[in-house]
Design a protein around this motif. Structure first.
Motif, PDB file in Angstrom:
ATOM      1  N   GLU A 339      29.006  38.778  41.591  1.00  0.00           N
ATOM      2  CA  GLU A 339      29.558  37.943  42.915  1.00  0.00           C
ATOM      3  C   GLU A 339      29.025  36.427  42.555  1.00  0.00           C
ATOM      4  N   GLN A 340      28.797  36.294  41.166  1.00  0.00           N
ATOM      5  CA  GLN A 340      28.589  34.741  40.795  1.00  0.00           C
ATOM      6  C   GLN A 340      29.520  34.141  40.387  1.00  0.00           C
ATOM      7  N   ARG A 341      29.742  32.795  40.223  1.00  0.00           N
ATOM      8  CA  ARG A 341      30.701  32.033  39.610  1.00  0.00           C
ATOM      9  C   ARG A 341      30.182  31.807  38.145  1.00  0.00           C
ATOM     10  N   VAL A 342      31.135  31.878  37.336  1.00  0.00           N
ATOM     11  CA  VAL A 342      30.785  31.748  35.768  1.00  0.00           C
ATOM     12  C   VAL A 342      31.563  30.666  35.223  1.00  0.00           C
ATOM     13  N   GLN A 343      31.194  29.788  34.513  1.00  0.00           N
ATOM     14  CA  GLN A 343      31.838  28.695  33.500  1.00  0.00           C
ATOM     15  C   GLN A 343      32.270  29.262  32.263  1.00  0.00           C
ATOM     16  N   SER A 376      28.175  44.737  29.945  1.00  0.00           N
ATOM     17  CA  SER A 376      29.530  45.287  29.308  1.00  0.00           C
ATOM     18  C   SER A 376      30.028  46.149  30.328  1.00  0.00           C
ATOM     19  N   GLY A 377      31.332  46.081  30.766  1.00  0.00           N
ATOM     20  CA  GLY A 377      32.043  46.586  31.919  1.00  0.00           C
ATOM     21  C   GLY A 377      32.170  45.692  33.052  1.00  0.00           C
ATOM     22  N   ASP A 378      31.662  44.521  32.823  1.00  0.00           N
ATOM     23  CA  ASP A 378      31.745  43.542  34.256  1.00  0.00           C
ATOM     24  C   ASP A 378      33.346  43.063  34.354  1.00  0.00           C
ATOM     25  N   THR A 379      33.726  42.886  35.609  1.00  0.00           N
ATOM     26  CA  THR A 379      35.083  42.367  35.415  1.00  0.00           C
ATOM     27  C   THR A 379      35.010  40.954  36.158  1.00  0.00           C
ATOM     28  N   PHE A 380      36.085  39.990  35.472  1.00  0.00           N
ATOM     29  CA  PHE A 380      36.092  38.637  36.041  1.00  0.00           C
ATOM     30  C   PHE A 380      37.586  38.526  36.596  1.00  0.00           C
ATOM     31  N   CYS A 381      37.086  37.686  37.889  1.00  0.00           N
ATOM     32  CA  CYS A 381      38.289  37.367  38.591  1.00  0.00           C
ATOM     33  C   CYS A 381      38.261  36.008  38.952  1.00  0.00           C
ATOM     34  N   SER A 382      39.483  35.511  39.459  1.00  0.00           N
ATOM     35  CA  SER A 382      39.631  34.009  39.876  1.00  0.00           C
ATOM     36  C   SER A 382      39.556  33.837  40.982  1.00  0.00           C
ATOM     37  N   GLY A 383      39.188  34.808  42.009  1.00  0.00           N
ATOM     38  CA  GLY A 383      39.047  34.481  43.432  1.00  0.00           C
ATOM     39  C   GLY A 383      39.193  35.812  44.378  1.00  0.00           C
ATOM     40  N   GLU A 384      39.392  35.678  45.567  1.00  0.00           N
ATOM     41  CA  GLU A 384      39.412  36.412  46.611  1.00  0.00           C
ATOM     42  C   GLU A 384      40.659  37.329  46.413  1.00  0.00           C
ATOM     43  N   PRO A 385      40.936  38.670  46.744  1.00  0.00           N
ATOM     44  CA  PRO A 385      39.566  39.533  46.794  1.00  0.00           C
ATOM     45  C   PRO A 385      39.123  39.727  45.455  1.00  0.00           C
ATOM     46  N   LEU A 386      37.664  39.850  45.461  1.00  0.00           N
ATOM     47  CA  LEU A 386      36.927  40.434  44.328  1.00  0.00           C
ATOM     48  C   LEU A 386      37.170  41.802  43.799  1.00  0.00           C
TER      49      LEU A 386
END
Length: 667
Positions: A339-343, A376-386
């Motif tokens: 649930e952290q922001r990633v640049q 490995s296996g993490d999902t990146f999302c642009s916003g809600e809902p995660l």
């Protein structure tokens, strides 16, 4: 920007030594990605996709390699995967993100043990595939027997789309059963595909093969059925369309022929990839762990999966599949696990170990991110809902080695190496022996760990002492047992109180937890702590301390104290309750059983079978071909250490074998 319909994300998978990397090299050459063909074992620079020093040394693919090439107006994103079972996680995570696959089979050996594993992985992720029967130039090549093997052993509806023009050293080309032309491959490297009339002696056989193909395809097309009944000529466009629809629905497996090493049949395979395998928009809608549907729409919210990591000197390289939305350098996204922001810094497209900068990646693309910290296996999302994409299947390790640094100055370098390998490879596990304090590394086989030991020395200049291999045994239970455990602690200040009741029973899954608590006997906020305590207890069994598997825990009641109860109390109670229940449930040891497939000249068959039996092997059957026999058996892993040396001795070095994990069984 290339339309999504003109993209193919495909993988090449097969049993070891079927010619995957040789085929990949030809694909890169014919698509203009490289300008000279290198061979896996031919000296020179080595194959493009085998770029690791260990791959060149052993002559096998160890890590999956990605590249992008162009065939006519279609972009093909290609991943070449290992064939050796020790590196099966590379195949697993590639198939997790790919839209289609090419299964390569040897025209002589046919369906082998790792072919069955790869087939199982493709079915797990519902990946449409083509079959390519390679090595048609080898002595003993028999594509019709291989197709029958695909139908019998893999239960696939496989039919040849081509008919061979000769075989073995007389293999000259293929007859296209859709267009009914004879295809030959001329030029120094077979780069000129020349279509000619079918040779007179083969016309009847080719027509029979075409009739069989059309008969099978008519099951998937009413217009084709009507045209066959009325004797009309069926247009090739209808045949292509029907093959594509049946392939995408997993009801049909087209089979192609060729010899990658002799530069024959590869261009036809590329045409088939474009014609029959899915684009990103053709694949089934992806479901997340929250049962949210994800569509391959570039304008939707971003959903992307990090499916492979490599840690390099400049930082982490994260291979990522974009399922929805658009990603650009400089974007800020969310990691749904942390649930952290990633640049996002640089985006690159991989060509084996080389990289090209990308300005934008959209749904359907496979790219790599530089410098992003994730797992490995993490999902990146642009916003809600995660949302989180479902995790891939990771097999359990079956072999363990104890290692200790030779010199004190090697300790830090060893620690860095092991932590890096553990991040990159989910099947590489790290632990400490509680008695000796030695570092334990666990993996999928002897070769798997041998490669990592070589990398520790080459990449980190650290030398280690290596203990003898140990089998990764498991413990399980033989019957149901109840628990009724009360945890009470009073030490001057606030007390600790937890009470749980329930039972455990055997199951065919590694671990199952079921909550049947009703009426608030245990508050809901303490249930996760109970499950955590149960899982912790599974880490070490009562017999010899091996992990416990095959246990279902049912929590059906208990009590709590409004002041003294806590998550820690219920976690401790659960841990101790299960330890006591396992002791009452007739625990026993499980040992890993390996599926062993030996290919030996006929004269050594008796010796090989006798040796396998002496290793407590269960012979499953054998298949005799021209001059040699394939023997299949199940053998305890504990009896297979050093088998390659023994097999060479028994057969004058003429036999080969492959081995993969089959199951756990009572020892």
């Amino acid at each position: 920007m290339i339309p999504r319909t003109r993209i193919r994300n495909i993988g090449i998978s097969a049993h070891i030594d079927s010619g995957k990397t040789t085929l990949s090299e030809r694909i890169l050459f014919y698509t203009g990605r490289i300008h000279a063909i290198e061979e896996v074992r031919g000296g020179g620079k080595g194959a493009t996709m085998d770029f690791m020093p260990e791959e060149k040394l052993h002559g096998i693919t160890i890590t999956s390699a990605a590249t992008t090439c162009q065939w006519h107006d279609t972009q093909i994103n290609l991943i070449d995967t290992p064939g050796h079972v020790d590196f099966t996680i590379e195949v697993e995570r590639a198939l997790r993100v790919l839209d289609g696959a090419v299964m390569v089979l040897c025209a002589v050996a046919g369906v082998q043990s790792q072919s069955i594993t790869v087939d199982r992985q493709m079915k797990r992720y519902r990946v449409p595939r083509l079959a390519f029967i390679n090595k048609m130039d080898r002595t003993g090549a028999d594509p019709f027997r291989v197709v029958q093997g695909i139908r019998d052993r893999l239960q696939l509806n496989a039919v040849l789309l081509q008919y061979p023009i000769g075989s073995e050293d007389q293999f000259q080309g293929v007859i296209d059963l859709v267009e009914m032309t004879a295809d030959y491959f001329e030029g120094e490297n077979g780069e000129n595909l020349v279509k000619k009339a079918i040779p007179e002696p083969l016309r009847d056989e080719a027509q029979q093969a075409r009739d069989k193909l059309l008969d099978t395809l008519s099951l998937f097309s009413e217009p084709m059925t009507e045209m066959l009944l009325t004797g009309e000529e069926i247009p090739k466009e209808l045949i292509w369309q029907t093959i594509r629809q049946a392939t995408l629905s997993l009801e049909f497996t087209p089979v192609m022929l060729g010899s990658a090493f002799k530069n024959k049949g590869v261009q036809n395979l590329l045409d088939a990839v474009v014609l029959y395998l899915p684009s990103p928009v053709d694949r089934e809608v992806v479901k997340t762990a929250e049962s949210v549907s994800v569509y391959p729409n570039p304008d939707a919210s971003l959903v992307a999966l990090a499916f492979k990591l490599t840690v390099e000197s400049f930082g982490q390289l994260t291979y990522t599949r974009i399922y929805s939305g658009t990603l650009k350098p400089g974007d800020t996204v969310y990691n749904s696990r942390t649930e952290q922001r990633v640049q996002i810094g640089r985006l690159v497209r991989m060509h084996a170990n080389k990289r090209e900068d990308v300005k934008v990646a959209v749904a359907g693309d496979i790219v790599a991110l530089l410098g992003v910290d994730c797992a490995s296996g993490d999902t990146f999302c642009s916003g809600e809902p995660l949302v989180s994409l479902e995790k891939m299947f990771v097999p359990e390790p079956v072999i363990t080695l104890a290692i200790t640094p030779k010199k004190q100055e090697d300790s830090d370098r060893l620690s860095k190496a092991l932590n890096r390998f553990q991040r990159e490879d989910p099947t590489f596990r790290l632990s400490i022996d509680p008695e000796s304090g030695a570092t334990l590394i666990s993996g999928m086989g002897e070769l798997h760990l041998e490669i990592y030991l070589e990398r520790i020395q080459r990449e980190y200049n650290a030398e280690v002492f290596v203990g003898t291999p140990a089998v990764a045994y498991r413990e399980t239970i033989g019957q149901q047992a109840t628990f009724d455990y009360r945890f009470k602690k009073q030490s001057g200040g606030p007390g600790q109180y937890a009470h749980i009741t329930g039972w455990i029973e055997p199951t065919n899954k590694p671990f199952v937890f079921e909550n049947r608590v009703v009426g608030g006997a245990i508050p809901k906020e303490y249930i996760p702590a109970c499950e955590k305590g149960f899982r912790e207890a599974m880490q070490s069994g009562k017999l010899q301390g091996y992990p416990v598997t095959g246990v279902k825990v049912v929590l059906d009641g208990g009590s709590y104290h409004p002041i003294d109860s806590s998550e820690l109390a219920f976690r401790s109670a659960s841990h101790q309750a299960i330890e006591g229940a396992i002791a009452k449930a007739k625990p026993y040891i499980l040992e890993p059983i390996m599926l062993v497939e030996v290919e030996t000249p006929n004269e050594f068959m008796g010796r090989v079978q006798g040796d396998l039996s002496s290793r407590r092997g269960l012979l499953l059957g054998s298949e005799t071909m021209q001059g040699y026999t394939v023997i299949r058996s199940e053998v305890p892993l504990a009896r297979m250490f050093g088998y390659s040396t023994e097999l060479r001795s028994l057969t004058s070095g003429m036999a080969t074998f492959s081995m993969e994990f089959a199951c756990y069984r009572q020892s």
